[in-house]
Design a protein around this motif. Structure first.
Motif, PDB file in Angstrom:
ATOM      1  N   TRP A  88      -3.957  -0.846   1.578  1.00 48.15           N
ATOM      2  CA  TRP A  88      -5.043  -1.872   1.653  1.00 48.15           C
ATOM      3  C   TRP A  88      -5.795  -1.790   2.706  1.00 48.15           C
ATOM      4  O   TRP A  88      -5.449  -2.129   3.798  1.00 48.15           O
ATOM      5  CB  TRP A  88      -4.232  -3.452   1.376  1.00 48.15           C
ATOM      6  N   LYS A 105       0.418  10.499   0.140  1.00 45.73           N
ATOM      7  CA  LYS A 105       0.971   9.307   0.717  1.00 45.73           C
ATOM      8  C   LYS A 105       0.668   8.190  -0.031  1.00 45.73           C
ATOM      9  O   LYS A 105       0.123   8.285  -0.987  1.00 45.73           O
ATOM     10  CB  LYS A 105      -0.052   8.833   2.235  1.00 45.73           C
ATOM     11  N   GLY A 106       1.115   7.014   0.320  1.00 46.81           N
ATOM     12  CA  GLY A 106       1.107   5.872  -0.366  1.00 46.81           C
ATOM     13  C   GLY A 106      -0.333   4.923  -0.374  1.00 46.81           C
ATOM     14  O   GLY A 106      -0.985   5.620   0.281  1.00 46.81           O
ATOM     15  N   LEU A 107      -0.536   3.995  -1.174  1.00 44.31           N
ATOM     16  CA  LEU A 107      -1.696   2.993  -1.104  1.00 44.31           C
ATOM     17  C   LEU A 107      -1.633   2.247   0.152  1.00 44.31           C
ATOM     18  O   LEU A 107      -0.764   1.673   0.738  1.00 44.31           O
ATOM     19  CB  LEU A 107      -1.699   2.229  -2.289  1.00 44.31           C
ATOM     20  N   GLU A 146      -3.346  -8.672   2.311  1.00 44.31           N
ATOM     21  CA  GLU A 146      -2.630  -7.942   1.232  1.00 44.31           C
ATOM     22  C   GLU A 146      -1.832  -6.942   1.697  1.00 44.31           C
ATOM     23  O   GLU A 146      -2.143  -6.340   2.950  1.00 44.31           O
ATOM     24  CB  GLU A 146      -3.460  -7.522   0.088  1.00 44.31           C
ATOM     25  N   VAL A 147      -0.764  -6.389   1.149  1.00 44.47           N
ATOM     26  CA  VAL A 147      -0.106  -5.396   1.562  1.00 44.47           C
ATOM     27  C   VAL A 147       0.846  -4.734   0.297  1.00 44.47           C
ATOM     28  O   VAL A 147       0.970  -5.217  -0.639  1.00 44.47           O
ATOM     29  CB  VAL A 147       1.196  -5.550   2.748  1.00 44.47           C
ATOM     30  N   PHE A 148       0.665  -3.232   0.512  1.00 50.08           N
ATOM     31  CA  PHE A 148       1.490  -2.587  -0.440  1.00 50.08           C
ATOM     32  C   PHE A 148       2.935  -2.165   0.225  1.00 50.08           C
ATOM     33  O   PHE A 148       2.998  -1.741   1.290  1.00 50.08           O
ATOM     34  CB  PHE A 148       0.481  -1.233  -0.836  1.00 50.08           C
ATOM     35  N   GLY A 149       3.878  -1.973  -0.833  1.00 55.35           N
ATOM     36  CA  GLY A 149       5.051  -1.218  -0.452  1.00 55.35           C
ATOM     37  C   GLY A 149       4.688   0.213  -0.335  1.00 55.35           C
ATOM     38  O   GLY A 149       3.659   0.671  -0.810  1.00 55.35           O
ATOM     39  N   GLY A 150       5.787   0.864   0.175  1.00 53.13           N
ATOM     40  CA  GLY A 150       5.709   2.326   0.514  1.00 53.13           C
ATOM     41  C   GLY A 150       5.360   3.396  -0.740  1.00 53.13           C
ATOM     42  O   GLY A 150       5.048   4.496  -0.841  1.00 53.13           O
ATOM     43  N   GLY A 151       5.870   2.610  -2.025  1.00 50.80           N
ATOM     44  CA  GLY A 151       5.952   3.386  -3.347  1.00 50.80           C
ATOM     45  C   GLY A 151       7.528   4.115  -3.664  1.00 50.80           C
ATOM     46  O   GLY A 151       8.151   4.422  -2.825  1.00 50.80           O
ATOM     47  N   PRO A 181      -4.600   3.623  -9.509  1.00 49.79           N
ATOM     48  CA  PRO A 181      -3.433   2.703  -9.885  1.00 49.79           C
ATOM     49  C   PRO A 181      -3.533   1.922 -11.349  1.00 49.79           C
ATOM     50  O   PRO A 181      -4.843   1.743 -11.489  1.00 49.79           O
ATOM     51  CB  PRO A 181      -3.229   1.889  -8.927  1.00 49.79           C
ATOM     52  N   TYR A 239       4.184   1.159  -7.250  1.00 50.10           N
ATOM     53  CA  TYR A 239       3.905   0.214  -5.875  1.00 50.10           C
ATOM     54  C   TYR A 239       3.968  -1.255  -6.111  1.00 50.10           C
ATOM     55  O   TYR A 239       3.319  -1.655  -7.124  1.00 50.10           O
ATOM     56  CB  TYR A 239       2.438   0.866  -5.417  1.00 50.10           C
ATOM     57  N   VAL A 253      -9.174  -0.043  -1.166  1.00 48.96           N
ATOM     58  CA  VAL A 253      -7.483   0.684  -0.909  1.00 48.96           C
ATOM     59  C   VAL A 253      -7.897   1.987  -0.585  1.00 48.96           C
ATOM     60  O   VAL A 253      -8.839   2.836  -1.359  1.00 48.96           O
ATOM     61  CB  VAL A 253      -6.708   0.196  -2.073  1.00 48.96           C
ATOM     62  N   GLN A 280      -5.905   5.949   0.163  1.00 46.20           N
ATOM     63  CA  GLN A 280      -4.719   6.875  -0.048  1.00 46.20           C
ATOM     64  C   GLN A 280      -4.934   7.984   0.526  1.00 46.20           C
ATOM     65  O   GLN A 280      -5.638   8.954  -0.015  1.00 46.20           O
ATOM     66  CB  GLN A 280      -4.207   6.923  -1.553  1.00 46.20           C
ATOM     67  N   GLN A 318       0.801   4.537 -10.888  1.00 43.19           N
ATOM     68  CA  GLN A 318      -0.111   5.580 -10.632  1.00 43.19           C
ATOM     69  C   GLN A 318       0.550   6.942 -10.915  1.00 43.19           C
ATOM     70  O   GLN A 318       1.675   7.234 -10.446  1.00 43.19           O
ATOM     71  CB  GLN A 318      -0.342   5.483  -8.998  1.00 43.19           C
TER      72      GLN A 318
END
Lengths: 109, 119
Positions: free
Chosen positions: B47, B43-45, A98-103, A43, A86, B37, B39, A37
């Motif tokens: 879900w 900050k981050g993404l 689902e889950v995203f990491g913190g980046g 993204p 990410y 999603v 944001q 991103q």
């Protein structure tokens, strides 16, 4: 709730190899995906199913998996690769949210 | 060309409601799981949730922070996905994206729409 852990930042010089890790307990059982991103943009999927590359993504982007850690590898980093990255996966319990990491902020020096 | 065009964002007071839309074109919408999603600024993404296709009974799954407050739906006849947000809180302020799932949860993304929760 399930979490994916990434380093907050990685720095590399142009032409070097950048490695961004992502750790999570369910990663041995769930595929990982990586998104790039850039500021003000949506993204872009750069790696799917741990190590597959979508069409149109440069070959310098690759992915690997080992146990509870997956890694995004960018070989021969270019200035245009500077971005936030990410990882994303799913919990191993039904209904598999689902889950995203913190980046991770990739800085090209 | 695949396109996801979002609408419906804006300013809403805490406790209020808002409904976002995501109009799809260029692919078989009825055959695609759709995700939302968000944001927050800087900050981050995060879900929010997904809605599966008719063959999977339009099953929905939500993230913990929005479960019970947000509802995802779809109208395959209009090629549109929706995000109904109720009981909005200041911390729901963010850019909200819809995405189409194919290789991953986000093969294609909407342009994003800003939701601001403030009094």
């Amino acid at each position: 709730s399930y979490e994916l852990t990434q380093p907050s930042s990685v720095s590399v010089s142009p032409g070097q190899t950048a490695r961004i890790t992502c750790s999570g307990d369910a990663l041995p059982n769930q595929y990982a995906y990586w998104y790039q991103q850039k500021p003000g943009q949506a993204p872009v999927l750069v790696i799917y199913k741990d190590s597959e590359r979508p069409s149109g993504i440069p070959e310098r982007f690759s992915g690997s998996s080992s146990g509870t850690t997956v890694t995004l590898i960018i070989s021969g980093v270019q200035a245009e690769d500077e971005a936030d990255y990410y990882c994303q996966s799913a919990d191993s319990s039904d209904p598999y949210p689902e889950v995203f990491g913190g980046g991770t902020k990739l800085t090209v020096l | 060309e695949v396109q996801l065009v979002q609408s419906g964002g804006g300013l809403v007071q805490p406790g209020g409601s808002l409904k976002l839309s995501c109009a799809a074109s260029g692919f078989t919408f009825s055959g695609s799981t759709m995700h939302w999603v968000r944001q927050a600024s800087g900050k981050g993404l995060e879900w929010i949730g997904r809605i599966r296709i008719k063959a999977n009974n339009y099953a929905t799954t939500y993230g913990a922070s929005v479960k019970g407050r947000f509802t995802i739906s779809r109208d395959d006849s209009r090629n549109t996905a929706y995000l109904q947000m109720n009981g909005l809180k200041n911390e729901d302020t963010a850019v909200y994206y819809c995405s189409r799932s194919r290789l991953g949860i986000g093969d294609n993304w909407g342009q994003g729409t800003l939701v601001t929760v403030s009094s």
